[in-house]
Write an enzyme that holds these catalytic residues in place. Structure first.
Site, PDB file in Angstrom:
ATOM      1  N   GLY A 106     -96.852  33.463 -27.215  1.00 35.12           N
ATOM      2  CA  GLY A 106     -97.260  33.209 -25.839  1.00 35.12           C
ATOM      3  C   GLY A 106     -98.378  34.090 -25.334  1.00 35.12           C
ATOM      4  O   GLY A 106     -98.894  33.865 -24.230  1.00 35.12           O
ATOM      5  N   GLU A 107     -98.782  35.115 -26.100  1.00 36.51           N
ATOM      6  CA  GLU A 107     -99.897  35.963 -25.680  1.00 36.51           C
ATOM      7  C   GLU A 107    -101.184  35.154 -25.603  1.00 36.51           C
ATOM      8  O   GLU A 107    -101.439  34.271 -26.427  1.00 36.51           O
ATOM      9  CB  GLU A 107    -100.088  37.118 -26.672  1.00 36.51           C
TER      10      GLU A 107
ATOM     11  N   THR B   8     -91.241  21.663   5.328  1.00 36.11           N
ATOM     12  CA  THR B   8     -91.581  22.140   6.667  1.00 36.11           C
ATOM     13  C   THR B   8     -92.615  21.231   7.325  1.00 36.11           C
ATOM     14  O   THR B   8     -92.517  20.910   8.513  1.00 36.11           O
ATOM     15  CB  THR B   8     -92.125  23.577   6.590  1.00 36.11           C
TER      16      THR B   8
ATOM     17  N   ALA C 239     -93.489  20.643   1.014  1.00 35.01           N
ATOM     18  CA  ALA C 239     -93.758  19.728   2.136  1.00 35.01           C
ATOM     19  C   ALA C 239     -92.564  19.514   3.055  1.00 35.01           C
ATOM     20  O   ALA C 239     -92.644  18.710   3.981  1.00 35.01           O
ATOM     21  CB  ALA C 239     -94.280  18.368   1.643  1.00 35.01           C
TER      22      ALA C 239
ATOM     23  N   ASP D 219     -97.410  27.520  12.642  1.00 38.61           N
ATOM     24  CA  ASP D 219     -96.723  28.778  12.918  1.00 38.61           C
ATOM     25  C   ASP D 219     -97.644  29.670  13.743  1.00 38.61           C
ATOM     26  O   ASP D 219     -98.840  29.379  13.900  1.00 38.61           O
ATOM     27  CB  ASP D 219     -96.284  29.482  11.631  1.00 38.61           C
TER      28      ASP D 219
ATOM     29  N   ARG E 277     -98.279  34.799  -0.415  1.00 39.58           N
ATOM     30  CA  ARG E 277     -97.247  34.679   0.616  1.00 39.58           C
ATOM     31  C   ARG E 277     -96.381  35.936   0.730  1.00 39.58           C
ATOM     32  O   ARG E 277     -95.749  36.157   1.754  1.00 39.58           O
ATOM     33  CB  ARG E 277     -96.362  33.459   0.333  1.00 39.58           C
ATOM     34  N   GLN E 278     -96.368  36.731  -0.326  1.00 37.11           N
ATOM     35  CA  GLN E 278     -95.567  37.957  -0.297  1.00 37.11           C
ATOM     36  C   GLN E 278     -96.483  39.124   0.073  1.00 37.11           C
ATOM     37  O   GLN E 278     -96.839  39.946  -0.753  1.00 37.11           O
ATOM     38  CB  GLN E 278     -94.905  38.178  -1.662  1.00 37.11           C
TER      39      GLN E 278
ATOM     40  N   LYS F 128     -91.036  28.404  14.382  1.00 41.79           N
ATOM     41  CA  LYS F 128     -89.955  28.037  13.479  1.00 41.79           C
ATOM     42  C   LYS F 128     -89.157  29.268  13.066  1.00 41.79           C
ATOM     43  O   LYS F 128     -89.688  30.377  13.004  1.00 41.79           O
ATOM     44  CB  LYS F 128     -90.496  27.307  12.246  1.00 41.79           C
TER      45      LYS F 128
ATOM     46  N   HIS G 259    -103.655  33.151   2.416  1.00 44.62           N
ATOM     47  CA  HIS G 259    -102.492  32.907   3.275  1.00 44.62           C
ATOM     48  C   HIS G 259    -102.447  33.901   4.428  1.00 44.62           C
ATOM     49  O   HIS G 259    -102.028  33.571   5.537  1.00 44.62           O
ATOM     50  CB  HIS G 259    -101.212  32.998   2.445  1.00 44.62           C
TER      51      HIS G 259
END
Length: 336
Positions: free
Chosen positions: A43-44, A235, A233, A177, A101-102, A201, A135
């Protein structure tokens, strides 16, 4: 493409979105450099750039979209390979920035993954990073010594949306939001919308919303939801249903990054959404249907690459009068 520099421009693509890279190269009338990217049995990732890049201005086109971890590692190794190959300048063009997102700690003992990924990229020492609709714009601050250009895709969408001839007095831009209000206001200014409303929300876990409420009046209005990404999708479709229940006559949505994972396409198809517009920051050829339209980032990114290579300002790309057509051609002069 005009070239005012004494060193050559070269384009290299990872495997995350080869189609986008090919279209950018075609728009710039440049070839994609021959680059072999494979994997060993364990997998490398194995990379070899076939042509000489010594002294060149190299742009890597590689979003860190799903498979996020593989594509991120590929980006890191491409930057590292070019450094070892004595490229004069390396720009990482990352249309979709994974892990964005984090961006902060919301509970004990969790990582700030956006910061960690930024540090990983910066450790490879690229000269610049270009991305689209982060984001959270503050992620640029996680790069301490590397310039980051966070481009906005709204002009790409606005060019298309203006052709729909909305009654602007009955058009409302909806921020899904509180954090997206600034984006919604930019859309409202460019489309001459009557007002901006916000959906508040309450979310307990990722991709699940407990409750939603609208701040503002949508009865009798066409609503355009302006967001940066669509994941499952769930939300988005709940927001569309809420707007419809509160009297909206039409509901459309724009989102720069169409992740469209899991049941997203089915949910959109069966929802009260009239239409959804996404970009090709992430490959979309298998997800498009009668309700989903892809607006290309090619003109935005090709203009950015051209201007950066020729040491020109990117400010014009944020101008409200800067428009793009649907075929990837820039309607404004690239040499402004």
């Amino acid at each position: 493409m005009e070239n005012n520099n004494s060193y050559n421009i070269k384009l290299i693509s990872g495997t995350a979105n080869k189609h986008l890279a090919e279209r950018i190269a075609s728009d710039l009338k440049l070839p994609l450099e021959d680059c072999v990217i494979g994997q060993f049995a364990d997998g490398e990732i194995n990379i070899q750039i076939k042509n000489n890049v010594r002294g060149s201005d190299v742009f890597i086109i590689q979003p860190t979209s799903p498979d996020v971890n593989k594509n991120l590692m590929e980006l890191l190794l491409l930057i590292h390979t070019l450094k070892l190959s004595s490229a004069k300048r390396i720009t990482a063009v990352v249309p979709y920035f994974g892990y964005a997102r984090q961006d902060r700690k919301t509970k004990p003992r969790v990582p700030i993954s956006a910061s960690a990924v930024s540090q990983l990229i910066e450790a490879m020492n690229p000269d610049r990073v270009v991305t689209v609709d982060l984001h959270c714009g503050q992620i640029q601050g996680f790069f301490h010594s590397t310039p980051v250009d966070n481009l906005f895709a709204e002009n790409v969408f606005v060019t298309h949306l203006k052709k729909l001839n909305f009654d602007t007095e009955k058009l409302v831009i909806v921020s899904p939001d509180a954090g997206g209000v600034a984006r919604a206001r930019r859309y409202a200014d460019k489309l001459n919308a009557a007002q901006v409303v916000t959906i508040l929300k309450r979310r307990t876990v990722a991709n699940q919303v407990d409750s939603m409420q609208i701040v503002g009046d949508v009865e009798g209005f066409t609503c355009l939801i302006a967001d940066d990404m669509i994941d499952t999708a769930g939300t988005l479709c709940k927001a569309a249903d809420l707007l419809t229940k509160n009297g909206a006559t039409r509901v459309l949505a724009c989102a720069t990054h169409g992740l469209l994972t899991g049941p997203a396409v089915e949910r959109i198809t069966n929802s009260s959404l009239e239409h959804v517009y996404v970009t090709d920051s992430i490959p979309q050829h298998e997800k498009v249907n009668e309700k989903i339209t892809v607006c290309s980032l090619v003109p935005l990114l090709s203009s950015t690459i051209s201007r950066l290579h020729n040491e020109k300002s990117l400010s014009v790309l944020f101008d409200s009068l800067h428009t793009f057509d649907d075929e990837g051609s820039n309607n404004n002069n690239n040499n402004q």
